[in-house]
Design an enzyme around this catalytic site. Structure first.
Site, PDB file in Angstrom:
ATOM      1  N   SER A  42       0.834  -1.199   0.000  1.00  0.00           N
ATOM      2  CA  SER A  42       0.000   0.000   0.000  1.00  0.00           C
ATOM      3  C   SER A  42       0.875   1.258   0.000  1.00  0.00           C
ATOM      4  O   SER A  42       1.631   1.487  -0.930  1.00  0.00           O
ATOM      5  CB  SER A  42      -0.957  -0.038   1.197  1.00  0.00           C
ATOM      6  OG  SER A  42      -1.979   0.910   1.072  1.00  0.00           O
ATOM      7  N   ASP A 204      -5.697  -3.607  -2.189  1.00  0.00           N
ATOM      8  CA  ASP A 204      -4.640  -3.283  -1.233  1.00  0.00           C
ATOM      9  C   ASP A 204      -4.068  -4.547  -0.588  1.00  0.00           C
ATOM     10  O   ASP A 204      -4.797  -5.353  -0.011  1.00  0.00           O
ATOM     11  CB  ASP A 204      -5.243  -2.370  -0.160  1.00  0.00           C
ATOM     12  CG  ASP A 204      -4.204  -1.715   0.722  1.00  0.00           C
ATOM     13  OD1 ASP A 204      -3.230  -2.379   1.095  1.00  0.00           O
ATOM     14  OD2 ASP A 204      -4.384  -0.534   1.062  1.00  0.00           O
TER      15      ASP A 204
END
Length: 333
Positions: A42, A204
């Site tokens: 991320s 993510d």
């Protein structure tokens, strides 16, 4: 001049808190460490991609990292689609449909532009010549992504060929980073089409591993050639899960922490907290206290961004005052 020291880096996720990651990396660079490989999830993937690109070109410096940290206007990444622009109902529709509140196109474009400054477009541009690594891992950067279609944690570019039948050298670095930063229900998921035509939805990587501290460790039983430093923004998970939620600051749809929020919090924090509790992991990890900033606080002021960067730099410098590579090897390796 001090001797250059080599190190691998593992950077955790954390939304806009990722500014602090840049500060910690700057502290390592100031101490003459040169990143060899960078693994990130991320926000860690975003910062890590720029660190890897600059290191590949030999341009990495603390001044560059400081400028990066304070110059980003995160509000530009909030790009709702036509439906999501409808007040109240639009964002709800984006969440319920799974398409997310924001498209993520602005973030994707920005990543691509920044990487292009270093001549990086595909993973071939981040390839390294290191015969001690398996061929699929000979890249400066690896990012963690969750493939929710196949139910897999994938590491890109390592898994492009194994999972998707694709040549990793031809895959876009910006695409991989964009996928790793696709916060579920917030940004639109990314996709990848395998060689057999099957399409996968990617989100993510923090969904499965927000701090992939073991991703760059050797698997052949030989001692490491140099340190792997972790940098984490993860809060310590207390006995009462609700205490951690304000630090992560999700959107409270119904006025207080919901079961969904608690599940998301445990997903992001719980697995990796177990790794952090291991002494051989804790000993090589820089922990940054960022509890005052939420992961989705995209409207940070210049002062707040500078403070986050400084927090990371202070944490990095404090860690290095106690770090001893020889002692670490003797104790844990």
């Amino acid at each position: 001049m001090a001797a250059v020291k080599q190190a691998d880096l593992v950077l955790s996720g954390g939304g806009v808190k990722g500014i602090a990651l840049a500060g910690a990396v700057a502290a390592l660079v100031e101490a003459d460490y040169t990143p060899q490989r960078v693994s990130g999830t991320s926000a860690g993937a975003l910062v890590g991609s720029l660190v890897a690109a600059a290191a590949q070109r030999g341009d990495l410096s603390s001044a560059l990292l400081a400028d990066l940290a304070v110059s980003i206007d995160y509000r530009r990444f909030l790009d709702p689609g036509p439906i999501e622009r409808i007040p109240v109902l639009g964002p709800v529709a984006g969440v319920l449909s799974g398409d997310g509140i924001y498209r993520g196109d602005a973030l994707h474009r920005w990543i691509g532009e920044q990487l292009a400054r270093y001549g990086v477009e595909t993973f071939a541009d981040l390839a390294i010549d290191d015969p001690e690594l398996p061929p699929e891992r000979r890249y400066r950067l690896v990012v963690t992504v969750a493939d929710v279609t196949r139910g897999l944690l994938v590491r890109l570019p390592w898994d492009y060929r194994r999972v998707y039948g694709l040549d990793p050298d031809r895959q876009s670095v910006a695409d991989a980073v964009r996928a790793s930063t696709a916060i579920p229900f917030f940004f639109r998921p990314a996709t990848v089409t395998a060689a057999d035509g099957r399409e996968s939805t990617l989100v993510d990587g923090g969904l499965l591993s927000n701090f992939p501290i073991d991703s760059l460790d050797r698997t052949d039983g030989a001692p490491p050639r140099w340190p792997t430093f972790g940098v984490t923004l993860l809060p310590t998970l207390p006995a009462d899960n609700e205490q951690v939620i304000p630090a992560l600051r999700p959107v409270h749809l119904f006025g207080g922490p919901t079961l969904l929020e608690q599940v998301i919090t445990t997903t992001l924090v719980g697995r990796d907290q177990a790794y952090l509790d291991q002494p051989w992991v804790s000993a090589r990890t820089i922990r940054i206290d960022t509890a005052d900033i939420g992961v989705l606080d995209f409207g940070l002021s210049t002062q707040q961004k500078s403070a986050l960067y400084d927090d990371g730099a202070r944490a990095g410098r404090a860690f290095l005052t106690t770090w001893n590579w020889s002692e670490y090897l003797a104790r844990f390796r």
